[in-house]
Every structure is written in C-alpha cells, then in structure tokens.
Motif scaffolding. Structure first.
Motif, short mmCIF file in Angstrom:
data_model
loop_
_atom_site.label_atom_id
_atom_site.label_comp_id
_atom_site.label_asym_id
_atom_site.label_seq_id
_atom_site.Cartn_x
_atom_site.Cartn_y
_atom_site.Cartn_z
N ALA A 155 2.56 -4.11 -11.06
CA ALA A 155 1.63 -5.18 -11.38
C ALA A 155 1.26 -5.94 -10.12
CB ALA A 155 2.24 -6.13 -12.40
N LEU A 156 -0.04 -6.23 -9.98
CA LEU A 156 -0.51 -6.85 -8.74
C LEU A 156 -1.72 -7.72 -9.03
CD1 LEU A 156 0.45 -6.57 -5.77
CD2 LEU A 156 -1.41 -4.96 -5.42
N ARG A 157 -1.81 -8.85 -8.32
CA ARG A 157 -2.97 -9.71 -8.47
C ARG A 157 -4.21 -9.02 -7.89
NH1 ARG A 157 -1.02 -15.12 -6.45
NH2 ARG A 157 -2.63 -14.80 -4.90
N THR A 158 -5.35 -9.30 -8.49
CA THR A 158 -6.61 -8.65 -8.10
C THR A 158 -6.91 -8.83 -6.62
OG1 THR A 158 -7.50 -9.03 -10.32
CG2 THR A 158 -9.09 -8.56 -8.58
N ASN A 159 -6.76 -10.06 -6.10
CA ASN A 159 -7.14 -10.30 -4.71
C ASN A 159 -6.25 -9.53 -3.74
OD1 ASN A 159 -5.13 -12.24 -5.63
ND2 ASN A 159 -5.28 -13.17 -3.60
N ILE A 160 -4.98 -9.33 -4.06
CA ILE A 160 -4.10 -8.57 -3.18
C ILE A 160 -4.47 -7.09 -3.25
CG2 ILE A 160 -1.71 -7.90 -2.75
CD1 ILE A 160 -0.85 -10.60 -3.80
N PHE A 161 -4.77 -6.59 -4.44
CA PHE A 161 -5.18 -5.19 -4.59
C PHE A 161 -6.42 -4.90 -3.76
CE2 PHE A 161 -7.68 -1.95 -6.96
CZ PHE A 161 -6.78 -0.90 -6.87
N GLU A 162 -7.38 -5.81 -3.77
CA GLU A 162 -8.63 -5.59 -3.04
C GLU A 162 -8.44 -5.68 -1.53
OE1 GLU A 162 -11.24 -4.41 -4.31
OE2 GLU A 162 -10.68 -4.65 -6.41
N ASN A 163 -7.34 -6.29 -1.08
CA ASN A 163 -7.10 -6.44 0.36
C ASN A 163 -6.13 -5.42 0.93
OD1 ASN A 163 -8.80 -8.65 0.69
ND2 ASN A 163 -7.21 -10.13 0.14
N ARG A 210 0.84 -1.21 0.00
CA ARG A 210 0.00 0.00 0.00
C ARG A 210 0.87 1.26 0.00
NH1 ARG A 210 -2.11 -0.57 4.60
NH2 ARG A 210 -1.01 1.12 5.64
N CYS A 211 1.98 1.22 0.73
CA CYS A 211 2.87 2.39 0.79
C CYS A 211 3.63 2.57 -0.52
CB CYS A 211 3.84 2.25 1.97
SG CYS A 211 3.02 2.45 3.56
N LEU A 212 3.89 1.48 -1.24
CA LEU A 212 4.46 1.61 -2.57
C LEU A 212 3.49 2.40 -3.46
CD1 LEU A 212 6.30 1.00 -4.97
CD2 LEU A 212 5.18 -1.23 -5.16
N PHE A 213 2.21 2.09 -3.37
CA PHE A 213 1.22 2.81 -4.16
C PHE A 213 1.24 4.31 -3.82
CE2 PHE A 213 -2.02 -0.28 -6.07
CZ PHE A 213 -1.08 -1.26 -6.24
N ARG A 214 1.39 4.62 -2.55
CA ARG A 214 1.42 6.04 -2.15
C ARG A 214 2.68 6.72 -2.67
NH1 ARG A 214 -0.39 6.76 4.03
NH2 ARG A 214 -0.06 8.93 3.41
N ALA A 215 3.80 6.00 -2.64
CA ALA A 215 5.04 6.57 -3.16
C ALA A 215 4.93 6.81 -4.66
CB ALA A 215 6.22 5.63 -2.86
N VAL A 216 4.32 5.87 -5.38
CA VAL A 216 4.12 6.03 -6.82
C VAL A 216 3.25 7.25 -7.10
CG1 VAL A 216 3.05 4.99 -8.87
CG2 VAL A 216 4.47 3.59 -7.35
N LEU A 217 2.23 7.42 -6.28
CA LEU A 217 1.35 8.57 -6.44
C LEU A 217 2.14 9.87 -6.32
CD1 LEU A 217 -1.72 8.52 -6.93
CD2 LEU A 217 -2.04 9.02 -4.51
N ASP A 218 3.02 9.96 -5.32
CA ASP A 218 3.86 11.15 -5.13
C ASP A 218 4.80 11.37 -6.32
OD1 ASP A 218 2.68 11.65 -2.72
OD2 ASP A 218 4.34 10.91 -1.49
N LEU A 219 5.31 10.27 -6.88
CA LEU A 219 6.29 10.38 -7.96
C LEU A 219 5.65 10.69 -9.30
CD1 LEU A 219 8.68 7.58 -6.78
CD2 LEU A 219 9.43 9.86 -7.44
N GLN A 220 4.33 10.77 -9.34
CA GLN A 220 3.68 11.13 -10.61
C GLN A 220 3.96 12.58 -11.00
OE1 GLN A 220 -0.50 9.85 -10.94
NE2 GLN A 220 0.38 8.29 -12.27
N ARG A 221 4.47 13.35 -10.07
CA ARG A 221 4.81 14.74 -10.39
C ARG A 221 6.06 14.81 -11.29
NH1 ARG A 221 6.97 16.39 -4.38
NH2 ARG A 221 5.24 15.02 -3.82
N VAL A 222 6.82 13.72 -11.36
CA VAL A 222 8.01 13.68 -12.23
C VAL A 222 7.52 13.40 -13.66
CG1 VAL A 222 10.23 12.59 -12.68
CG2 VAL A 222 9.42 12.84 -10.32
#
Length: 551
Positions: free
Chosen positions: A293-301, A273-285
């Motif tokens: 890439a992530l499996r559906t069941n892990i994303f939903e959890n 989840r924190c990787l996703f937040r870091a990616v969100l911050d890095l979208q400014r670059v």
C-alpha cells in the motif's frame, strides 16, 4: 433523529483512521476494490490511494478475514532509515552507482525469510534444524535446489532473529566489502595510511577527479551487482514448489506505512521502487500474493522510467488505484450507522432517516455533504460525526449541517496541509492567499492571488522556498512565456491535490481532479480556463463567498 440514538452523547459512526476505528471490523464495507485485493487469483498487488481513502482499513480487514494466511511486514521494523542514512550508501549514490541490485536482494531476503518463519513457525534453533532437515529431504534429488539451501545455512543461528537485525547484518557485510575495495583502489587517497573506511562513510564523491569517479563507480558497481545472489533467486523456486507448494499454504504478505518520514527521500524512493521490482519477481510464486500500500504522490514520484529496466508499464498495470463513488460512500455510512445505532439500542437503517428530507430548494442533504468531501471515507465519516455533534434536536437540521461544516472544513484544510507538507513545506500559506475570495475567480483575479503566493519567497520565515522557487521560476526567468508557462506548475499542484477546480465558461461545470485527473497536465486546458474555484471542502475554512454573496 426520531430514535434519539444519535443525539448528543458523543454518538459517532467510527474513527477517521483505521488504527483508531472501533467499528472497522463490525461495519467494514466490502467495496469492489477490497474484493479485488482479497482475490487470490487477481494480479493487482500495489494498492495506491490518497490518505484517507481506506488503504489501511482494507489491509486490516484482509488480515482479519485470513488470520492464518497473512504475514504483515512493518517497514519500521526493517531498519530502512538506518540503510538510507548510512554514509556508504550516500557516497555510492553520489558516484551514481546503482544500488538497485542490493536493495532488491534485501527485499527478497526479508520476504523469503518471513514467509519461511510463518509457514514453519521457525522461532528457535530446534525449529530451524527441523525445517531444514525436512526441506533437504524433500528436495534431495534436485542439485540446483540443494545449492539454494546453502543460502539459508549461511545465517545459521541468526535465522530467526528479528528482520531488522538480518537487514543490518547484510548491510554491514556489504559496507565491509565496499570499504575493503576502497582501501585497495589506486588514487583513492593521497595518503596511503588514511583510514579508507572513515573516508567512505563520511566523505564526498565530489572531491575526486572525473577519471577517479568513473573508476570508483565501476569497481563499486561490480560489488553491488554481486548482491543479485544467484542462490537467493534459486530459493524462490524452492519457495514456489516446496514451501508454498499447495493452495492450502496460500499466503498474503501485507506491507503498509511506507509513507512514513524518511531521512533521505531519494534513497527511500529507490528502496520503495526496488520493493516493487522484488514483488514483480515474486509473482512467479503461485500461492503467494504480496500487497504493497502506498500513497498516490509517492507512487508517482518513484521514477520507474529511470531505473526500472523498462518495467514501468508492468508496475502501472498491477496498481489498483482506490476510488470511491457516491453510492459506495452512502452504503458505507449506512452500514456504520446501523452498527453504531444498534449498539445504542435504537437501530437506524439509513442516513436518510436522520438528515433533513429532500426538498426542491435545497436538494439531498447527504449529496450536499458528499460534495464537500474529496470522495474519501475519512472525509464523509468526519463530516457525519461533526453533524451528529452539532445536533440540537431529534433530527439533523440544515442549520446543524452548516454549523458542522465550519468545524469540519477547518479540519480538512489542516489535513490537506498535513498530507502534503513533507513534499511542500508551508503549503498552507499558499492556501491562505485565497482566504475571502469570491468564486468563481476570473483568470485575472486568480492570477493576482497566485502572484501573492509567489511573493512568499520574499518572506525569510517561509519554509517552502525550494519548491515554490522551482514552481514559479518561469515567472521571473521567462518574460516571453505564456500564462501557462508562468503559472502552470503551481496551478497544476493546487489542482492535483484537490484544492481548486477549473471551468471553461459561465455555464460549464467545474472540473476537479477526481473526475478529470489529467486536466491540468495540458497547457492548452489551463489557457482555456476562465473560472477557478476553491473545492467546496475548504470553502468554509477560507470564508469563500459565492458570486459576492455570503457562502
């Protein structure tokens, strides 16, 4: 097959997994999803799909097409299991200290350093010195950016070591800070001479009073929050304006295989989840696109709502859910068939040239095969390969397809078990209670089999007691509940993983999760369901019969 190219002799249209697929590059099918991910201006950065849907294939082809502009970060090279297994992490988690700031900083650091190493080929002390001198000269007139460079200077000769060593170093420094704080905490231990480091690493937060827990939580949370690393965030501006400053330096970062086995699932989910937040911050670059890439069941959890700072909607809007339609899967098979048959010296343009001709009684053979998949590339590749293996003549017959279906169906049932066994141990024993059923099952017949599944709790050798007990608890504890109250959790699971379908009348079509993903989430839909069926993919493996006749 008229040409004989596919007959016997182990002819196939490629491997079922990207890493073992000899045709991946030569016969890659560029779907709309691939073009979206490869689009440098498209903001979708989270590639979500079930196993077998082609996530890894998409990323491998992206890497092949952009060989000088892709950085691949392998989770197994980051010591993530080392982090989640640390006693101090578990201790802080028990105290309900949010580790998100630390995990976000770790991801940003890994991403930043890997991007710098890639951009400037930093692989030695001399290369690092030259890079820093060049960058310092470029930003010498900006005091804020000069301060950001101090962050990189801290790592000195360890700048170019492997990512896992850097992660361990940062984590160990954090652990030292926590242990140092623990030693100075009043009331932390009844014995002033006790080894606080050992207590932190192996102790349990449950041994403290509520007041002490609160005090410790506040103290340790302050330390965690300091790892936001202001200079690290300033480096992101340097990354945007001075390192990846031109379109010529555009870089993709690819992160796959986050669904491997973890020691601690809860902390692992926090890391992802924190990787996703870091990616969100890095979208400014601007000249950077990070793809996870992530499996559906892990994303939903991932529990975005709990600690995502209200960003759940953003995460979901940036997620690309890979889905395939019949036309795309037919084209994929045709592309692979053309390449594979050409290699054998007898080109075949279409799967229709090999399969039985369409007739009014049996219809289209390829459609029949597709209906026995979960609409994923891995499924249809596997079924096609099994069919070629079963061929007895120059052309595939319906008998060949039926022979292949038995073997294919058994393997797909095992694959379904493997896909979900980490979350639901021994789920295949629940599948087995439907063996020999006649479809469609009435609600009464379906209920009888679900009751048999619930009775697995009485078997001391059943390894899924935790999840099955939770899903069936209303059956034992809520005598006044409705049918959906009692059975809804388990029915939803079987529906959502694609094992069963539901219908609401004799003439109604069967609903499956692929086309009706939200169906099982509403109790009213479950109550209205009058017919239950096993997905055609698994019917042969379970000896399922249709309306009392042989399947």
């Amino acid at each position: 097959m008229a040409s004989g190219a596919a007959r016997r002799n182990n002819f196939n249209i490629g491997g079922e997994q990207a890493e073992a697929d000899p045709l991946l590059m030569e016969a890659f099918y560029e779907s709309d999803d691939y073009n979206t991910i490869a689009d440098r201006d498209d903001t979708h950065c989270f590639l979500i799909a079930r196993t077998g849907s082609g996530k890894s294939a998409v990323l491998q082809h992206l890497e092949e097409d952009n060989s000088e502009h892709v950085v691949r970060i392998a989770p197994e090279d980051l010591s993530l299991n080392y982090i989640t297994n640390l006693g101090v992490m578990k201790f802080l988690d028990e105290l309900e200290v949010s580790l998100d700031p630390l995990f976000i900083a770790l991801w940003k650091h890994v991403l930043l350093v890997e991007l710098i190493r890639h951009r400037y080929k930093v692989d030695s002390q001399a290369a690092k010195t030259n890079f820093l001198a060049s960058l310092r000269d470029k930003i010498k007139r900006d005091p804020g950016k000069r301060a950001a460079l101090d962050y990189l200077e801290e790592f000195q000769d360890r700048f170019w070591v492997e990512a896992d060593e850097r992660v361990r170093e940062i984590t160990e420094k954090f652990e030292e800070k926590i242990n140092k704080e623990a030693k100075g905490t009043v009331g932390f231990s009844g014995n002033p001479a006790a080894n606080m480091s050992a207590t932190i690493s192996g102790g349990s937060a449950d041994s403290f009073s509520t007041e002490t827990r609160r005090e410790l939580s506040e103290r340790f949370q302050r330390i965690v929050n300091e790892t936001q690393m202001a200079r690290l965030n300033k480096m992101l501006k340097v990354l945007d304006e001075d390192i990846l400053e031109s379109r010529q330096n555009f870089t993709f970062v690819v992160i796959d295989d986050l669904d491997r086995d973890w020691v601690d699932e809860k902390l692992a989910n926090s890391l992802v989840r924190c990787l996703f937040r870091a990616v969100l911050d890095l979208q400014r670059v601007r000249n950077l696109k990070i793809i996870v890439a992530l499996r559906t069941n892990i994303f939903e959890n991932l529990d975005f709502g709990h600690r995502s700072g209200g960003q759940e909607e953003k995460f979901r809007s940036l997620a690309l859910h890979m889905r395939w339609n019949p036309t795309e899967l037919r084209e994929l098979v045709n592309d692979r068939l053309r390449v594979a048959s050409t290699k054998r010296g007898a080109p075949v343009n279409s799967i229709s040239d090999i399969l039985p001709r369409i007739n009014t009684r049996r219809g289209d053979a390829f459609d029949y095969m597709l209906q026995r998949t979960l609409m994923r590339p891995r499924d249809i590749i596997a079924f096609t390969n099994e069919t070629f293996n079963a061929m007895t003549g120059e052309r595939v017959s319906w008998e060949d397809i039926k022979t292949a279906e038995d073997s294919y169906s058994h393997k797909r049932l095992l694959a379904l078990r493997d896909e979900w066994k980490m979350s639901y141990p021994d789920i295949d024993r629940v599948f087995a209670v439907f063996s020999g059923c006649v479809i469609p099952m009435s609600q009464e017949e379906f209920t009888r089999r679900i009751d048999d599944a619930a009775l697995l709790l009485a078997d001391p050798y059943f390894r899924g007691s935790d999840w099955l007990d939770w899903m069936t608890s209303a059956m034992w504890n809520n005598p006044a509940g409705s049918w959906a109250d009692w059975y809804g959790q388990l029915v939803s699971l079987l529906y959502n993983i694609g094992f069963i379908g539901c219908s609401t009348g004799r003439q109604a079509s069967v609903r499956y999760v692929r086309t009706f993903p939200e169906y099982a989430e509403r109790a009213s839909n479950l109550e209205a369901t009058t017919g239950f069926t096993i997905h055609p993919t698994f019917q042969a493996a379970l000896d399922v019969r249709l309306d009392g006749t042989s399947h």
